[in-house]
Design an enzyme around this catalytic site. Structure first.
Site, mmCIF file in Angstrom:
data_model
loop_
_atom_site.group_PDB
_atom_site.id
_atom_site.type_symbol
_atom_site.label_atom_id
_atom_site.label_comp_id
_atom_site.label_asym_id
_atom_site.label_seq_id
_atom_site.Cartn_x
_atom_site.Cartn_y
_atom_site.Cartn_z
ATOM 1 C CD GLU A 62 -3.272 -0.962 33.367
ATOM 2 O OE1 GLU A 62 -2.229 -0.402 33.777
ATOM 3 O OE2 GLU A 62 -4.349 -0.913 33.991
ATOM 4 C CE LYS B 98 -16.367 0.288 -3.644
ATOM 5 N NZ LYS B 98 -15.029 0.201 -3.068
ATOM 6 C CG ASP C 90 -2.309 -4.875 34.231
ATOM 7 O OD1 ASP C 90 -1.643 -4.700 33.191
ATOM 8 O OD2 ASP C 90 -2.341 -4.030 35.148
HETATM 9 C C1 R5P Z 1 -13.252 2.661 -0.702
HETATM 10 O O1 R5P Z 1 -14.016 3.261 -1.400
HETATM 11 C C2 R5P Z 1 -11.826 2.441 -1.042
HETATM 12 O O2 R5P Z 1 -11.378 3.271 -2.062
HETATM 13 C C3 R5P Z 1 -11.557 0.989 -1.399
HETATM 14 O O3 R5P Z 1 -12.136 0.696 -2.646
HETATM 15 C C4 R5P Z 1 -12.134 0.084 -0.358
HETATM 16 O O4 R5P Z 1 -11.756 0.481 0.911
HETATM 17 C C5 R5P Z 1 -11.717 -1.350 -0.620
HETATM 18 O O5 R5P Z 1 -12.277 -2.147 0.383
HETATM 19 P P1 R5P Z 1 -12.412 -3.699 0.187
HETATM 20 O O6 R5P Z 1 -11.058 -4.241 -0.128
HETATM 21 O O7 R5P Z 1 -12.947 -4.162 1.508
HETATM 22 O O8 R5P Z 1 -13.397 -3.935 -0.922
#
Ligand code: R5P
Length: 292
Positions: A40, A193, A38
Site C-alpha cells: 500500500e 493510418k 504490504d
Molecule cells: C494516435 O492516433 C496517436 O496520435 C499516435 O499516433 C499513436 O498513439 C502512436 O502510437 P504508437 O507509437 O503505438 O504507434
C-alpha cells in the site's frame, strides 16, 4: 502562515516541477511517498498547504503506478486547508480509450475523467489526445486548461531543420501538422493510418517523391509503441526520401520502441512532458503562462 502558490511534485516529477517553479517564482517541494511492506502507498505533504493554492505536478505516463498516491496527496492538501488543489499533468493518460471498440470494453477515458474531476479543482495539460472527444469539457467536469505545444514545436523545427516537409502520420495529426506548417510556412502532408493491434499499424503515403530534396519531419502527439513513426519512416525510405526528423509531444516510448526507431531516423526530439532521452523542447514557460 506562508502564502503564495505551492508546487508539490510527485516523485519522478522534480525536474519539470523545478523548472516550472523557477518560471513562476513559486515555492516547490517533493511529496514524500513510499510503499508499506504490504504494497500500500504512504503519502506525506512536506509543507503546510493551509491557505495556499496547491499545484500537484505529476505527468501521467504509467498512470496506474501513481494514481492513488496522487489522490491521497490531493485529499491531504484539501483536508489541511489548501484553498485550491490543481493538477499539473503535462501528459494526460487514457485519452486514447475514447470509444468501446469491442463489446464489453471499458471507455477508460470517461472513468479516468470522472476520478480526476472528483479529486481536483483544475487540470492543466498540454495536447491531450482529443480525437472522438472534441474537448476536455466533453468528459471532465473540473476546470480544464488545454495548452498547445505546436508553436514551440514549430519554432524548434524552424531553428534546427533546413527545408522541412512537415508530415502527420494520421488524420488526427492534421491539427499539429497543419498548425506547425502554417507557422513556419513549410509544406505539409497528412498520411492515412489503419491500426489493427497495439503494435500493428499500416500507413498509406501519397506520392511524395517530388519532396526528395526536403527534410521530412514527422510530427505526432504520442510515441507509444513507436510503430506509427517506424512504419512511416520505412515507407518514406521506399519512396527515396531522407531519414525523417521525428518531433513528438509525449515521448512514452514503451519497451524497445525508442531503440527500434532510432536507426530509422535522422533525429528524434520531444517535449519534456515525460522525462526521456529525446527531450529537447521545454514546456515550463507554457505552463507558467497558464498558471500565473
Ligand atoms: C494516435 O492516433 C496517436 O496520435 C499516435 O499516433 C499513436 O498513439 C502512436 O502510437 P504508437 O507509437 O503505438 O504507434
Amino acid at each position: 502562515m506562508t502564502t503564495g502558490r505551492l508546487l508539490l511534485a510527485l516523485p519522478g516529477n522534480e525536474g519539470f516541477a523545478g523548472r516550472l517553479a523557477r518560471e513562476l517564482q513559486a515555492e516547490c517541494a517533493v511529496v514524500e511517498a513510499r510503499r508499506f511492506p504490504d504494497g500500500e502507498s504512504y503519502v506525506r505533504l512536506p509543507l503546510d498547504p493551509a491557505g495556499r493554492v496547491v499545484d500537484l505536478v505529476c505527468t501521467l505516463a504509467q498512470p496506474d503506478d501513481v494514481f492513488l498516491r496522487l489522490v491521497f496527496a490531493a485529499d491531504a492538501a484539501r483536508q489541511l486547508g489548501a484553498t485550491e488543489v490543481n493538477l499539473v499533468a503535462p501528459y494526460l493518460a487514457y485519452m486514447r480509450q475514447d470509444c468501446r471498440f469491442k463489446p464489453g470494453e471499458s471507455i477508460s477515458s470517461l472513468s479516468f475523467a470522472r476520478l480526476l474531476s472528483a479529486t481536483f479543482d483544475r487540470l492543466v495539460t498540454v495536447d491531450p489526445h482529443l480525437h472522438r472527444h472534441p474537448t476536455l469539457a466533453a468528459l471532465y467536469t473540473l476546470r480544464a486548461d488545454t495548452l498547445q505545444s505546436a508553436p514551440l514545436l514549430a519554432d524548434w523545427i524552424a531553428a534546427n531543420v533546413a527545408n522541412p516537409l512537415i508530415i502527420g502520420p494520421d488524420e488526427e495529426s492534421e491539427q499539429w501538422a497543419g498548425a506547425i506548417a502554417g507557422r513556419i510556412k513549410a509544406p505539409h502532408a497528412v498520411l492515412r493510418k489503419v491500426r489493427s493491434g497495439d503494435r500493428e499499424v499500416q500507413v498509406t503515403l501519397p506520392d511524395l517523391t517530388a519532396w526528395r530534396g526536403h527534410q521530412p519531419v514527422l510530427v505526432d502527439d504520442i510515441a507509444s509503441s513507436g510503430r506509427t513513426l517506424a512504419v512511416t519512416a520505412r515507407e518514406l525510405a521506399r519512396q527515396g526520401l531522407r531519414k525523417p526528423t521525428c518531433v513528438v509531444v509525449h515521448p512514452l516510448f514503451g519497451g524497445d520502441a525508442y531503440g527500434t526507431l532510432l536507426p530509422l531516423c535522422d533525429r528524434i526530439v520531444s517535449t519534456d512532458s515525460v522525462t526521456h532521452a529525446s527531450n529537447a523542447i521545454e514546456l515550463a514557460p507554457l505552463f507558467a503562462a497558464a498558471l500565473s
